[in-house]
Design an enzyme around this catalytic site. Structure first.
Site, short mmCIF file in Angstrom:
data_model
loop_
_atom_site.label_atom_id
_atom_site.label_comp_id
_atom_site.label_asym_id
_atom_site.label_seq_id
_atom_site.Cartn_x
_atom_site.Cartn_y
_atom_site.Cartn_z
N ALA A 50 0.83 -1.21 0.00
CA ALA A 50 0.00 0.00 0.00
C ALA A 50 0.86 1.26 0.00
O ALA A 50 0.70 2.16 0.82
CB ALA A 50 -0.93 -0.01 1.20
N HIS A 51 1.81 1.30 -0.93
CA HIS A 51 2.68 2.47 -1.08
C HIS A 51 2.51 3.03 -2.49
O HIS A 51 2.34 2.27 -3.46
CB HIS A 51 4.14 2.10 -0.82
CG HIS A 51 4.44 1.78 0.60
ND1 HIS A 51 5.04 2.67 1.47
CD2 HIS A 51 4.19 0.66 1.33
CE1 HIS A 51 5.15 2.11 2.67
NE2 HIS A 51 4.64 0.89 2.60
N ASP B 120 -3.09 -10.93 12.77
CA ASP B 120 -4.48 -10.49 12.71
C ASP B 120 -5.37 -11.48 11.96
O ASP B 120 -6.56 -11.23 11.77
CB ASP B 120 -4.59 -9.11 12.07
CG ASP B 120 -4.08 -9.07 10.63
OD1 ASP B 120 -3.56 -10.09 10.14
OD2 ASP B 120 -4.22 -8.02 9.98
N ASP C 183 1.34 -2.62 12.46
CA ASP C 183 1.25 -1.99 11.14
C ASP C 183 -0.11 -1.29 11.03
O ASP C 183 -0.72 -1.23 9.95
CB ASP C 183 1.42 -3.02 10.03
CG ASP C 183 1.73 -2.39 8.67
OD1 ASP C 183 2.00 -1.18 8.63
OD2 ASP C 183 1.67 -3.10 7.65
#
Length: 380
Positions: free
Chosen positions: A140-141, A248, A273
Site C-alpha cells: 500500500a505504497h 491479525d 502496522d
C-alpha cells in the site's frame, strides 16, 4: 506504589503471586514474598491490588501508522497524540511512528513535526517505511513516489533532527540499497529489509552490512521457495535478524505465525502496522496519500484491493498469537515487550526488573487489558 498480581511476567518467566514496587517512573523492587501491609512501607505509599491478572511489561510497537481515526501522516502533533492515546489505552506504552512512502520533502516535514514528541519521550522514534522500496512488492505504497536511496536523501531525513528517526525499512536490491543500509547504521538507525524482491544471498549481504530486522515477515517480499529462500529464509535462519509478524488472521496464516514463533522465539516481534482505523469504525480513510476502505476491520486500497496495513492493536495481536496460532503465552508476550525493546535499543524498558521504567500492563484470564501503567502513572 505497590502493585500486586496473581502472576508476573519477569525474566524468570511467568511466576507468582507477586508484587512490583514503583517509585516515580521507575521499578525499584520485584518480589514474590508477602507484600508489606498497608501503611508499613514508605510514607504515603499506595497499594494497588490488581487481583487475578497477569502483570507484564507494557507493550512496545515498533511499527504503527495510526489509530483512533488519525495517522502520523496527518502532519500535526494533535493527530499524533490521538494515535498514541488510542494504542496506549490498549496497553502499548511505547510506540514508534511509522511513515509511509511520500516525497522526501514531505517526509522531512513530517519528521520535523514528530521530532518534539520523540524528544519528550511520547514516541520512541520515527520509522521510515519508504520511499526506498521495491515496485513489485510495493503493498500500500504510492508507486509514483518510490525511489532508490541516495546518500543525500538519507542524510537529510536521518540527520536533520538527530535521534528522531530510529528505524528505516528499505529494499536492499535497489541501486544503492546495501550502501543505504550502511548509512543508516552509521547514523545509529535500525536498518530493516522489507517490501523487497531480494534473494537469499542479497538479504544476507544486507544483514552483513548491518540490517537487523525483517519488516512484516512473509508480507510484501519474495515468497519462500525451497531453491530460493529469499528474505524469509534468511531472516528465519540468521540469528542476527529480528522478524516482525502481523497477527491479525489476515496478513499471515496462524500456522506460519506459529512456525516463526517456534523457529526464532527470541527474535519474534509482534507489530500492528496499524492504520488510522485501528480502534475506530469501518469507513474510508487515507494511508499517506492513498485511499483505503475498511470493511469488517480489514483495510484495503480503494484502487486495487491490496491489504493496506491493519486495524490491530497489540493486545489483539497477543490474543491472536496465543488463542488462535497456539503460540506459548510467554513467547507471545516477549514478542510484544522484551524483544522489540531490545531490537530498538530501548534498554530502560521491556522487562519487569528494578531500574526499568515502570511501564506495565495487567491482563485478565482472556488476555484482555485490565490496567495500564506508563512511567509510574496509572492510565486505566
Amino acid at each position: 506504589m505497590i502493585l500486586t498480581a496473581q502472576r508476573l511476567l519477569t525474566t524468570r518467566g511467568i511466576t507468582g503471586p507477586g508484587w512490583v514496587r514503583v517509585q516515580g517512573d521507575t521499578i525499584v523492587e520485584v518480589s514474590y514474598a508477602e507484600p508489606p501491609a498497608p501503611g508499613a512501607g514508605p510514607d504515603a505509599e499506595e497499594r494497588l491490588d490488581l487481583g487475578d491478572v497477569l502483570l507484564a511489561p507494557g507493550f512496545v510497537d515498533a511499527h504503527s501508522h495510526g489509530g483512533g481515526g488519525a495517522a502520523y501522516t496527518d502532519g500535526t502533533v494533535e493527530a499524533a497524540r490521538r494515535v498514541i492515546a488510542t494504542h496506549r489505552a490498549r496497553g502499548t506504552t511505547t510506540m514508534m511512528a511509522s511513515l509511509v512512502t511520500d516525497t522526501v520533502d514531505e517526509l522531512a516535514r513530517l519528521v520535523g513535526v514528530l521530532a518534539p514528541l520523540v524528544t519528550d519521550g511520547e514516541l520512541a522514534g520515527v520509522h521510515l517505511e519508504g520511499p526506498w522500496l521495491s515496485r513489485c512488492h510495493k503493498g500500500a505504497h504510492d508507486p509514483d513516489k518510490l525511489v532508490p536511496p541516495t546518500r543525500a536523501d538519507l542524510g537529510r531525513l536521518l540527520g536533520t533532527h538527530p535521534g528522531t528517526v530510529r528505524m528505516v525499512t528499505l529494499a536492499p536490491e535497489l541501486e544503492g540499497g546495501i550502501e543505504a543500509v550502511r548509512t543508516a547504521v552509521e547514523h545509529g538507525v535500525v536498518a530493516a529489509i522489507g517490501h523487497s524482491d531480494a534473494t537469499y544471498d542479497l538479504a544476507l549481504e544486507a544483514v552483513d552490512a548491518g540490517a537487523t530486522v525483517a519488516t512484516h515477515l512473509f508480507n510484501a517480499m519474495r515468497p519462500l521457495h525451497h531453491r530460493e529462500p529469499g528474505i524469509i529464509g534468511a531472516s528465519l535462519t540468521d540469528p542476527r535478524v529480528a522478524v516482525e509478524v502481523l497477527c491479525d488472521g489476515i496478513h499471515v496464516h496462524p500456522a506460519m505465525v506459529r512456525h516463526a514463533a517456534d523457529t526464532c522465539p527470541e527474535r519474534l516481534m509482534l507489530v500492528t502496522d496499524a492504520m488510522a482505523a485501528a480502534g475506530a469504525p469501518d469507513g474510508h480513510y487515507l494511508l499517506g496519500p492513498l485511499g483505503v476502505e475498511v470493511t469488517d476491520g480489514v483495510a484495503r486500497l480503494v484502487t486495487n484491493g491490496a491489504i493496506a496495513g491493519s486495524t490491530l492493536t497489540l493486545d489483539r495481536a497477543v490474543r491472536f498469537a496465543v488463542q488462535v496460532a497456539d503460540v506459548p503465552l510467554e513467547v507471545a508476550l516477549a514478542a510484544a515487550t522484551t524483544n522489540p525493546a531490545r531490537v530498538l535499543g530501548l534498554d530502560d524498558r521491556g522487562t519487569l526488573e528494578p531500574g526499568r521504567r515502570a511501564d506495565l500492563v495487567a491482563l485478565d484470564g482472556d488476555l484482555q487489558v485490565a490496567a495500564v501503567v506508563r512511567a509510574g502513572i496509572r492510565l486505566s
